[in-house]
Design an enzyme around this catalytic site. Structure first.
Site, PDB file in Angstrom:
ATOM      1  N   HIS A  36       6.557 -26.404  12.540  1.00 38.28           N
ATOM      2  CA  HIS A  36       5.185 -26.382  13.023  1.00 38.28           C
ATOM      3  C   HIS A  36       5.136 -26.995  14.420  1.00 38.28           C
ATOM      4  O   HIS A  36       5.950 -27.848  14.747  1.00 38.28           O
ATOM      5  CB  HIS A  36       4.279 -27.195  12.086  1.00 38.28           C
ATOM      6  CG  HIS A  36       4.209 -26.611  10.704  1.00 38.28           C
ATOM      7  ND1 HIS A  36       4.657 -27.262   9.595  1.00 38.28           N
ATOM      8  CD2 HIS A  36       3.746 -25.413  10.277  1.00 38.28           C
ATOM      9  CE1 HIS A  36       4.466 -26.504   8.523  1.00 38.28           C
ATOM     10  NE2 HIS A  36       3.924 -25.364   8.904  1.00 38.28           N
TER      11      HIS A  36
ATOM     12  N   SER B 186      -5.852 -26.312   6.273  1.00 36.53           N
ATOM     13  CA  SER B 186      -4.997 -27.412   5.812  1.00 36.53           C
ATOM     14  C   SER B 186      -5.887 -28.434   5.123  1.00 36.53           C
ATOM     15  O   SER B 186      -7.108 -28.417   5.292  1.00 36.53           O
ATOM     16  CB  SER B 186      -4.282 -28.058   7.011  1.00 36.53           C
ATOM     17  OG  SER B 186      -5.238 -28.717   7.824  1.00 36.53           O
TER      18      SER B 186
ATOM     19  N   ASN C 103       2.069 -17.468   9.994  1.00 35.34           N
ATOM     20  CA  ASN C 103       1.046 -18.498  10.208  1.00 35.34           C
ATOM     21  C   ASN C 103       1.013 -18.970  11.656  1.00 35.34           C
ATOM     22  O   ASN C 103       2.057 -19.307  12.224  1.00 35.34           O
ATOM     23  CB  ASN C 103       1.353 -19.722   9.343  1.00 35.34           C
ATOM     24  CG  ASN C 103       1.218 -19.437   7.866  1.00 35.34           C
ATOM     25  OD1 ASN C 103       0.978 -18.308   7.461  1.00 35.34           O
ATOM     26  ND2 ASN C 103       1.372 -20.471   7.069  1.00 35.34           N
TER      27      ASN C 103
ATOM     28  N   GLU D 190       6.426 -22.699  -1.694  1.00 28.54           N
ATOM     29  CA  GLU D 190       7.376 -22.988  -0.610  1.00 28.54           C
ATOM     30  C   GLU D 190       8.679 -23.565  -1.154  1.00 28.54           C
ATOM     31  O   GLU D 190       8.699 -24.388  -2.057  1.00 28.54           O
ATOM     32  CB  GLU D 190       6.762 -23.970   0.396  1.00 28.54           C
ATOM     33  CG  GLU D 190       7.747 -24.357   1.505  1.00 28.54           C
ATOM     34  CD  GLU D 190       7.116 -25.125   2.657  1.00 28.54           C
ATOM     35  OE1 GLU D 190       5.958 -24.848   2.992  1.00 28.54           O
ATOM     36  OE2 GLU D 190       7.804 -25.998   3.218  1.00 28.54           O
TER      37      GLU D 190
ATOM     38  N   ASP E 196      -3.714 -24.133   3.069  1.00 30.91           N
ATOM     39  CA  ASP E 196      -2.411 -24.201   3.729  1.00 30.91           C
ATOM     40  C   ASP E 196      -1.702 -25.505   3.333  1.00 30.91           C
ATOM     41  O   ASP E 196      -2.293 -26.584   3.444  1.00 30.91           O
ATOM     42  CB  ASP E 196      -2.651 -24.149   5.252  1.00 30.91           C
ATOM     43  CG  ASP E 196      -1.377 -23.992   6.047  1.00 30.91           C
ATOM     44  OD1 ASP E 196      -0.412 -23.421   5.516  1.00 30.91           O
ATOM     45  OD2 ASP E 196      -1.367 -24.435   7.215  1.00 30.91           O
ATOM     46  N   HIS E 197      -0.471 -25.404   2.875  1.00 34.26           N
ATOM     47  CA  HIS E 197       0.325 -26.581   2.480  1.00 34.26           C
ATOM     48  C   HIS E 197      -0.424 -27.498   1.524  1.00 34.26           C
ATOM     49  O   HIS E 197      -0.549 -28.708   1.752  1.00 34.26           O
ATOM     50  CB  HIS E 197       0.776 -27.379   3.711  1.00 34.26           C
ATOM     51  CG  HIS E 197       1.801 -26.662   4.512  1.00 34.26           C
ATOM     52  ND1 HIS E 197       3.113 -26.521   4.120  1.00 34.26           N
ATOM     53  CD2 HIS E 197       1.696 -25.985   5.681  1.00 34.26           C
ATOM     54  CE1 HIS E 197       3.769 -25.805   5.006  1.00 34.26           C
ATOM     55  NE2 HIS E 197       2.932 -25.455   5.962  1.00 34.26           N
TER      56      HIS E 197
ATOM     57  N   ASN F  82      -1.195 -21.654  14.160  1.00 33.63           N
ATOM     58  CA  ASN F  82      -2.208 -22.698  14.288  1.00 33.63           C
ATOM     59  C   ASN F  82      -2.210 -23.283  15.699  1.00 33.63           C
ATOM     60  O   ASN F  82      -3.167 -23.128  16.456  1.00 33.63           O
ATOM     61  CB  ASN F  82      -1.953 -23.802  13.239  1.00 33.63           C
ATOM     62  CG  ASN F  82      -3.021 -24.877  13.269  1.00 33.63           C
ATOM     63  OD1 ASN F  82      -4.099 -24.684  13.820  1.00 33.63           O
ATOM     64  ND2 ASN F  82      -2.726 -26.026  12.692  1.00 33.63           N
ATOM     65  N   THR F  83      -1.082 -23.894  16.072  1.00 39.13           N
ATOM     66  CA  THR F  83      -1.019 -24.617  17.348  1.00 39.13           C
ATOM     67  C   THR F  83      -1.389 -23.731  18.543  1.00 39.13           C
ATOM     68  O   THR F  83      -2.043 -24.183  19.482  1.00 39.13           O
ATOM     69  CB  THR F  83       0.400 -25.196  17.538  1.00 39.13           C
ATOM     70  OG1 THR F  83       0.719 -25.978  16.376  1.00 39.13           O
ATOM     71  CG2 THR F  83       0.496 -26.074  18.768  1.00 39.13           C
TER      72      THR F  83
ATOM     73  N   GLY G 222       4.362 -20.064  13.461  1.00 40.34           N
ATOM     74  CA  GLY G 222       4.365 -18.857  14.295  1.00 40.34           C
ATOM     75  C   GLY G 222       4.198 -19.125  15.790  1.00 40.34           C
ATOM     76  O   GLY G 222       4.502 -18.264  16.615  1.00 40.34           O
TER      77      GLY G 222
HETATM   78  P1  13P Z   1       2.028 -23.520  14.134  1.00 40.36           P
HETATM   79  O1  13P Z   1       1.035 -24.628  14.281  1.00 40.36           O
HETATM   80  O2  13P Z   1       3.367 -23.885  14.665  1.00 40.36           O
HETATM   81  O3  13P Z   1       1.517 -22.244  14.699  1.00 40.36           O
HETATM   82  O4  13P Z   1       2.267 -23.311  12.572  1.00 40.36           O
HETATM   83  C1  13P Z   1       1.195 -22.965  11.755  1.00 40.36           C
HETATM   84  C2  13P Z   1       1.573 -22.986  10.327  1.00 40.36           C
HETATM   85  O5  13P Z   1       2.675 -22.668   9.949  1.00 40.36           O
HETATM   86  C3  13P Z   1       0.548 -23.405   9.355  1.00 40.36           C
HETATM   87  O6  13P Z   1       1.053 -23.482   8.065  1.00 40.36           O
END
Ligand code: 13P
Length: 285
Positions: A175, A49, A227, A135, A84-85, A229-230, A207
């Site tokens: 997210h 990101s 995707n 997107e 990302d984004h 991340n968290t 995800g």
């Molecule tokens: P999460 O943090 O919910 O897993 O999402 C990650 C994401 O979509 C990054 O673009």
């Protein structure tokens, strides 16, 4: 060597599995994800990101670190380094810095402006063999409070027709952690988008915390990139907390960062492997 995400995602779409994009935050994250991909013979996308890029001292630092690891760790599976984004400026900066893939998130612009900016970035990126994700229909976050129901499939088709390599569409995904009253993914919208966009690999953001059956259904409806991340952040924090709470940092040289960060590193590896199994990308390198 870094590769564009196009080929791995076209293969995933045809083979009905998904490639994971795992976001990176630092050296431990990057090494854990690359080693797990190699050990499981899986293609992988490293997501960065703009905030994480800044945290890691800029895109040049990220490119240097990732390229160095590919060589030193002898990584042979396909790896894409993906913004990302990205903003319009961020996308251009990553193309210059040596990323192999970018996302331009123009979902907050009116569709005409999203189309104009996406078109320009596709031209610049494709000239260098860099893949582009666009997107449509903003993907919310926990801070927004409101979860968007779904992207307009006709707008998805307009963006897909520009020649993007992968398309992210909001289908009730967010997210971060999902709230208890989350209604789930909107599969009717996803099916409609897939019908209009054909072989275009679709991207599922957010995800973390999506139940396995919904992930499988999304893949069956054309999602080829997911995707995460968290979830890696939560596993890392949980393992690190356990280490500290057990007082391990106070034993011997337990305060050495190589020891202190090791449980979190292993926890990221376990989470990434679990996701690769669920997404079906193991042995698809
Ligand atoms: P999460 O943090 O919910 O897993 O999402 C990650 C994401 O979509 C990054 O673009």
């Amino acid at each position: 060597m870094l590769v564009s995400a196009k080929e791995m995602l076209d293969k995933a779409k045809a083979g009905k599995y998904a490639v994971g994009q795992f976001n990176i935050n630092n050296l431990e994250w990057t090494k854990a994800i690359l080693l797990t991909a190699q050990e499981n013979n899986s293609p992988v996308i490293l997501g960065v990101s703009e905030g994480a890029g800044k945290y890691m001292c800029g895109y040049n630092t990220v490119v240097g670190m990732v390229n160095g690891m590919l060589e030193t760790l002898k990584i042979t599976v396909p790896v894409a380094l993906h913004l990302d984004h990205g903003s319009y400026e961020g996308a251009k900066a990553c193309i210059e810095a040596g990323f192999s893939s970018i996302m331009f998130d123009g979902s907050h612009y009116p569709i005409e402006e999203n189309i104009a900016k996406t078109t320009e970035l596709i031209g610049i990126a494709h000239a260098k063999g860099i893949s582009v994700e666009a997107e449509v229909g903003a993907i919310g976050g926990e801070e927004d409070g409101v979860i968007g129901g779904g992207a307009d499939p006709k707008e998805c088709k307009m963006i897909a027709d520009l020649g993007v390599d992968m398309l992210a569409a909001g289908i009730g995904n967010i997210h971060g952690k999902y709230p208890a009253n989350w209604k789930g993914l909107n599969f009717d919208v996803l099916a409609e988008i897939q019908k209009l966009t054909g072989t275009m690999p679709l991207v599922l953001h957010g995800g973390t915390g999506i139940p396995a059956d919904m992930i499988k259904e999304a893949i069956s409806l054309g999602v080829s990139k997911i995707n995460v991340n968290t979830e890696c952040q939560l596993s890392f924090a949980d393992a690190t907390r356990k280490y500290i709470e057990a007082g391990k940092d106070l034993e011997g040289k337990g305060f050495d960062p190589r020891k202190l960060l090791a449980p979190g590193f292993e926890a990221i590896k376990a989470t990434v492997k679990e996701k690769m199994e669920l997404f079906g990308s193991i042995d698809k390198a």
